[in-house]
Design a protein around this motif. Structure first.
Motif, short mmCIF file in Angstrom:
data_model
loop_
_atom_site.label_atom_id
_atom_site.label_comp_id
_atom_site.label_asym_id
_atom_site.label_seq_id
_atom_site.Cartn_x
_atom_site.Cartn_y
_atom_site.Cartn_z
N MET A 85 -9.00 -1.03 2.97
CA MET A 85 -8.10 -1.81 2.12
C MET A 85 -7.78 -3.19 2.69
O MET A 85 -6.93 -3.90 2.14
CB MET A 85 -6.79 -1.03 1.91
CG MET A 85 -6.96 0.31 1.23
SD MET A 85 -7.68 0.18 -0.43
CE MET A 85 -6.34 -0.63 -1.30
N ARG A 86 -8.45 -3.62 3.73
CA ARG A 86 -8.11 -4.89 4.38
C ARG A 86 -8.47 -6.09 3.54
O ARG A 86 -7.73 -7.06 3.47
CB ARG A 86 -8.84 -4.99 5.73
CG ARG A 86 -8.23 -4.14 6.82
CD ARG A 86 -9.06 -4.25 8.09
NE ARG A 86 -9.27 -5.64 8.48
CZ ARG A 86 -10.23 -6.05 9.31
NH1 ARG A 86 -11.08 -5.17 9.82
NH2 ARG A 86 -10.33 -7.31 9.62
N PHE A 87 -9.63 -6.10 2.91
CA PHE A 87 -10.13 -7.22 2.11
C PHE A 87 -10.07 -8.50 2.95
O PHE A 87 -10.52 -8.52 4.08
CB PHE A 87 -9.38 -7.33 0.79
CG PHE A 87 -9.42 -6.05 -0.01
CD1 PHE A 87 -10.63 -5.55 -0.47
CD2 PHE A 87 -8.27 -5.34 -0.27
CE1 PHE A 87 -10.69 -4.37 -1.20
CE2 PHE A 87 -8.31 -4.16 -1.00
CZ PHE A 87 -9.52 -3.68 -1.45
N GLU A 113 -5.38 -6.55 11.31
CA GLU A 113 -6.33 -5.77 12.10
C GLU A 113 -5.73 -4.39 12.32
O GLU A 113 -4.56 -4.26 12.67
CB GLU A 113 -6.61 -6.44 13.45
CG GLU A 113 -7.28 -7.80 13.34
CD GLU A 113 -8.71 -7.73 12.83
OE1 GLU A 113 -9.33 -6.65 13.02
OE2 GLU A 113 -9.20 -8.72 12.27
N VAL A 114 -6.56 -3.37 12.14
CA VAL A 114 -6.12 -1.98 12.28
C VAL A 114 -6.84 -1.37 13.48
O VAL A 114 -8.05 -1.56 13.65
CB VAL A 114 -6.45 -1.16 11.01
CG1 VAL A 114 -6.01 0.30 11.18
CG2 VAL A 114 -5.79 -1.80 9.79
N ALA A 115 -6.10 -0.65 14.32
CA ALA A 115 -6.72 -0.04 15.51
C ALA A 115 -6.09 1.32 15.78
O ALA A 115 -4.86 1.49 15.67
CB ALA A 115 -6.56 -0.94 16.73
N LEU A 132 0.80 -1.22 0.00
CA LEU A 132 0.00 0.00 0.00
C LEU A 132 0.83 1.27 0.00
O LEU A 132 0.34 2.34 -0.36
CB LEU A 132 -0.91 0.03 1.24
CG LEU A 132 -1.96 -1.07 1.36
CD1 LEU A 132 -2.69 -0.94 2.69
CD2 LEU A 132 -2.95 -1.01 0.20
N SER A 133 2.09 1.17 0.43
CA SER A 133 2.87 2.37 0.70
C SER A 133 4.11 2.45 -0.19
O SER A 133 4.39 1.56 -0.99
CB SER A 133 3.28 2.41 2.18
OG SER A 133 4.32 1.49 2.43
N SER A 134 4.87 3.53 0.00
CA SER A 134 6.03 3.80 -0.83
C SER A 134 7.29 3.08 -0.37
O SER A 134 8.32 3.13 -1.05
CB SER A 134 6.32 5.31 -0.81
OG SER A 134 6.61 5.74 0.51
#
Length: 365
Positions: free
Chosen positions: A125-127, A132-134, A68-70
């Motif tokens: 964007m987890r699909f 897990e994002v918190a 997802l990132s650079s």
């Protein structure tokens, strides 16, 4: 976090900061002494508890963040630190978290205003991946320091990679000697928010102004200060620490590659040495003039304990690197000498004989 107020604002002499550092102390009565202590006195800490803290857990966390990132984060060892960017489709910087992994969780330290948008986007964007994002901002606080502080416990601590050139990175700096950022080391410790007051009770405190002065002198860009809705990484020399030029596809990669190959970022970061005779400082957003023409704006400004009044500014690429500049803020004026941070024609140069890629000064990255 917009109404946040740190418990350390109750300490003697504390004066609250504004802008990105609202909610914590700008200083505790003596900004220059605090600045010197931050450099010279072990254990001196800066209250950065206004910042956001996000965790990503699960076995796919590092590979997922890499896609997802650079930056390439898949090889980040427990205790390792990195910097990454989440970009728009047009390659503009949307968020720029500081990254540290503890072996089971990846911790993202963010500015308060970028935390909620980042969490929302990561959730979208987890699909089906095992992540897990918190948002942990209510549980964890951040304290800055120029060296590790054992008294803060064994929680995760991010070490700023600046000004090193990370694997896959590229320096856009105009240098004839050591990078000024080599004089600054910086750590961000994560501590339980409920223990913030107790953990710092016996430690020397420095305000946000002290940390900002050292950051500016190190040419270190900050999200929300040097960035705006148009900023691309090249303009701030962030390919140095936050972008891996050989990694796979990610949002914004096409712009990163195109601008790097052409070598013409539309704007460039500079450091300004300001005339100190006015005994005042311009505000962020003040115009920078070359002759009668506006060529940019001040982004960060502070009084340095050795260098005096200094500022970072973002100028048009076409601004003359040799020109004496004038900063204007209302009716006030400051003469300014510029130190070029990002070269006007920074980017990739192909070696004519060997064919390998060379850096902007003819050196390998």
């Amino acid at each position: 976090m917009t109404a946040y107020r740190s418990p350390l604002l109750g300490r003697p002499g504390a004066v609250e900061a504004e802008g990105l550092d609202r909610g914590v102390a700008a200083h505790y009565g003596d900004p220059l002494r605090e600045q010197r202590a931050l450099v010279r006195t072990p254990g001196t800490v800066v209250d950065l508890s206004q910042k956001g803290v996000v965790t990503v857990t699960g076995p796919d966390r590092l590979s997922w963040l890499t896609t997802l990132s650079s930056q390439v984060l898949t090889g980040l060892a427990p205790g390792g630190s990195a910097e990454t960017l989440f970009l728009s489709v047009q390659g503009r910087i949307e968020t720029a978290p500081h990254v540290v992994d503890d072996g089971t969780s990846t911790w993202l330290i963010t500015e308060a205003d970028e935390t909620a948008p980042l969490v929302a986007w990561l959730e979208s964007m987890r699909f089906a991946l095992r992540v897990e994002v918190a948002d942990r901002s209510g549980e964890w606080a951040v304290l800055g320091a120029s060296a590790p502080v054992p008294a803060l416990g064994d929680g995760p601590a991010w070490r700023d990679p600046w000004p090193g050139v990370a694997p896959g990175g590229w320096s856009y700096a105009a240098l004839d000697g050591p990078h000024p950022g080599e004089e600054r080391t910086w750590w961000e410790h994560l501590v339980p928010r409920a223990e913030l007051d107790a953990l710092t009770r016996e430690l020397p405190l420095a305000g946000a102004w002290a940390a900002e002065a050292l950051r500016i002198a190190a040419w270190r860009p900050r999200w929300g200060a040097e960035t705006d809705e148009r900023t691309i990484p090249h303009e701030l020399d962030l390919l140095r620490t936050a972008v891996h030029l050989q990694k796979g596809c990610y949002k914004g990669q096409e712009t990163v590659a195109r601008v790097h190959n052409l070598g013409h970022p539309p704007r460039r970061l500079v450091l300004l040495d300001l005339d100190g005779s006015e005994h005042t400082l311009p505000s962020p957003g003040a115009e920078v003039l070359s002759g009668e023409r506006t060529v940019g704006r001040v982004t960060s400004v502070q009084l340095h304990h050795e260098q005096g009044p200094i500022a970072l500014a973002v100028l048009k690429r076409t601004a003359d690197p040799e020109a004496r500049l004038l900063v204007t803020d209302g009716e006030q004026r400051w003469a300014a000498a510029q130190q070029v941070v990002v070269q006007p024609d920074a980017g990739q140069v192909v070696g004519r004989q060997s064919g390998f890629l060379r850096g902007p000064r003819g050196e390998r990255p």
